[in-house]
Design an enzyme around this catalytic site. Structure first.
Site, PDB file in Angstrom:
ATOM      1  CB  CYS A 174      -0.887  -0.012   1.247  1.00 59.85           C
ATOM      2  SG  CYS A 174      -1.744   1.557   1.522  1.00 59.85           S
TER       3      CYS A 174
ATOM      4  CB  CYS B 145       0.809   1.018   4.857  1.00 56.16           C
ATOM      5  SG  CYS B 145      -0.863   0.360   5.050  1.00 56.16           S
TER       6      CYS B 145
ATOM      7  CG  HIS C  14      -4.616  -0.823   4.551  1.00 58.87           C
ATOM      8  ND1 HIS C  14      -3.972  -0.174   3.520  1.00 58.87           N
ATOM      9  CD2 HIS C  14      -5.495  -1.683   3.967  1.00 58.87           C
ATOM     10  CE1 HIS C  14      -4.437  -0.635   2.357  1.00 58.87           C
ATOM     11  NE2 HIS C  14      -5.354  -1.547   2.602  1.00 58.87           N
TER      12      HIS C  14
ATOM     13  CG  ASN D 122     -12.586  11.102  -4.974  1.00 58.24           C
ATOM     14  OD1 ASN D 122     -13.436  11.960  -4.827  1.00 58.24           O
ATOM     15  ND2 ASN D 122     -11.595  11.217  -5.844  1.00 58.24           N
TER      16      ASN D 122
ATOM     17  CB  SER E 198      -8.123   0.682  -6.678  1.00 60.44           C
ATOM     18  OG  SER E 198      -7.025   1.560  -6.792  1.00 60.44           O
TER      19      SER E 198
ATOM     20  CG  HIS F  88      -4.206   3.592   3.939  1.00 64.37           C
ATOM     21  ND1 HIS F  88      -3.228   2.803   4.501  1.00 64.37           N
ATOM     22  CD2 HIS F  88      -4.292   4.706   4.710  1.00 64.37           C
ATOM     23  CE1 HIS F  88      -2.727   3.432   5.561  1.00 64.37           C
ATOM     24  NE2 HIS F  88      -3.364   4.586   5.707  1.00 64.37           N
TER      25      HIS F  88
ATOM     26  CG  HIS G 239      -6.314   8.288   0.467  1.00 63.10           C
ATOM     27  ND1 HIS G 239      -6.853   7.025   0.286  1.00 63.10           N
ATOM     28  CD2 HIS G 239      -6.229   8.834  -0.767  1.00 63.10           C
ATOM     29  CE1 HIS G 239      -7.065   6.823  -1.004  1.00 63.10           C
ATOM     30  NE2 HIS G 239      -6.709   7.905  -1.677  1.00 63.10           N
TER      31      HIS G 239
ATOM     32  CD  GLN H 212      -6.721  12.467  -4.536  1.00 61.25           C
ATOM     33  OE1 GLN H 212      -5.976  12.914  -5.392  1.00 61.25           O
ATOM     34  NE2 GLN H 212      -7.707  11.651  -4.816  1.00 61.25           N
TER      35      GLN H 212
HETATM   36 ZN   LIG Z   1      -2.426   1.185   3.683  1.00 65.25          ZN
END
Ligand SMILES: [Zn+2]
Length: 359
Positions: free
Chosen positions: A52, A55, A115, A155, A163, A166, A168, A170
């Site tokens: 990832c 991570c 994650h 998103n 996809s 994890h 997050h 932007q």
């Molecule tokens: Zn991750």
């Protein structure tokens, strides 16, 4: 709510922030979704995934290495859509066309080293740390002369093209302002000029007075499905005090906002007992030297699903005509969300607590 209600909403509602009509044609839907819950392929993600790019400790495709961070981690996007590395020597197109350099800054905000979490499953204090990051990034990036606006968004879900689960968000800090906020700014300015009143404050007052679409409220923040919602389950999360940027939140307001974000994302997940997808933009004013006293900062949740595994398709009315056609009534969707427990279903399951809808 009367059973017939949801079948009768058939009208056009004015979207005061976009100054456009939304067709609400909820009578077209056969009936609200009440079938068996289809749980999306939700296996337990591990807390750490070695390949990832978010991570802690992992090497990214750029060769960058993530630190072994413990809280929120912000880094420059390895595949930026805007950046100082964009070419500045450009071919001048024929008039009336224009071109310029794609200058700006694109960053990624990893919400947590874990994650396997989402906003809905994070602690309020950890969400408050994300809000704090939004404040700092808006302040820092907004101070740059080349940055006209700081667009922060998340998103969430494969259905909106993400996809990597994890958690997050932007940041696009661009050398232009974004159309949505231009429209909202102009609408709020015009309303203030015409009425001497603040548009967003009047929206909040109307929602509070009606009450049917309000999901959460405390001293500093309010959460509601707007009367003019374009998407089923569209939600606004707003500070009550008017400010043009997230960076103006006080600590106590930021904490309220974090509680509000936790509330709505838990309700979303509980709705169909699955991790609920959405696009979540922060609506902020530009960061140049203009006067943005009329702009009221808020966070919008735009979920792409109308029912489990049923996308709201944007087609003739939306893409073609530029106005939305909603097949669902905002009151009905708000009632569904209001009926959800505010304890996440997975936490409830883990604790062995039977959580009933509406409890
Ligand atoms: Zn991750």
């Amino acid at each position: 709510m009367p059973e017939s209600f949801s079948h009768q909403t058939w009208e056009e509602r004015w979207h005061p922030l976009r100054e456009e009509w939304v067709i609400v044609a909820a009578h077209r839907q056969s009936r609200p979704w009440i079938g068996e819950t289809v749980r999306a392929d939700e296996h337990d993600a591990p807390a750490y995934v070695s390949d990832c790019y978010l991570c802690p400790g992992n090497v990214r495709v750029s060769g960058g290495v993530n630190p072994r961070y413990s809280g929120v981690h912000v880094f420059d996007n390895d595949h930026p859509c805007v950046g100082h590395a964009a070419p500045t020597q450009l071919d001048a197109p024929l008039p009336p066309y224009k071109v310029r350099s794609a200058d700006g800054v694109a960053r990624v905000i990893s919400y947590t080293p874990r994650h396997d979490l989402t906003l809905a499953r994070m602690r309020v204090s950890d969400i408050a740390a994300i809000v704090d990051t939004w404040r700092r990034e808006t302040r820092d990036l907004g101070a740059r002369p080349e940055v006209k606006q700081v667009l922060i968004f998340e998103n969430k879900g494969e259905v909106v093209g993400v996809s990597n689960p994890h958690p997050h968000g932007q940041i696009y800090a661009t050398n232009f302002t974004w159309k949505t906020f231009d429209t909202e700014l102009e609408a709020q300015r015009r309303y203030a000029r015409d009425t001497g009143r603040a548009l967003f404050a009047d929206i909040v007052a109307a929602e509070r007075q009606d009450g049917r679409r309000v999901l959460y409220e405390d001293e500093h923040a309010i959460v509601f499905v707007p009367y003019f919602a374009r998407y089923a389950y569209e939600v606004y999360v707003a500070p009550k005090r008017r400010m043009s940027h997230v960076s103006s939140l006080s600590d106590v307001e930021a904490e309220s906002l974090a509680r509000a974000l936790k509330d709505v994302t838990v309700r979303y997940d509980n709705l169909w007992k699955q991790s609920f997808p959405y696009v979540m933009p922060l609506h902020q004013a530009p960061t140049d030297d203009g006067n943005y006293d009329d702009f009221h900062f808020f966070i919008g949740f735009l979920p792409p699903l109308r029912r489990p595994e049923t996308l709201k398709y944007l087609a003739g009315p939306e893409i073609g005509g530029g106005n939305f056609l909603s097949d669902t009534s905002p009151e009905e969707k708000a009632a569904e969300l209001r009926a959800q427990p505010t304890v996440h279903y997975r936490e409830a399951e883990a604790a062995g607590v039977k959580v009933r809808a509406g409890s």
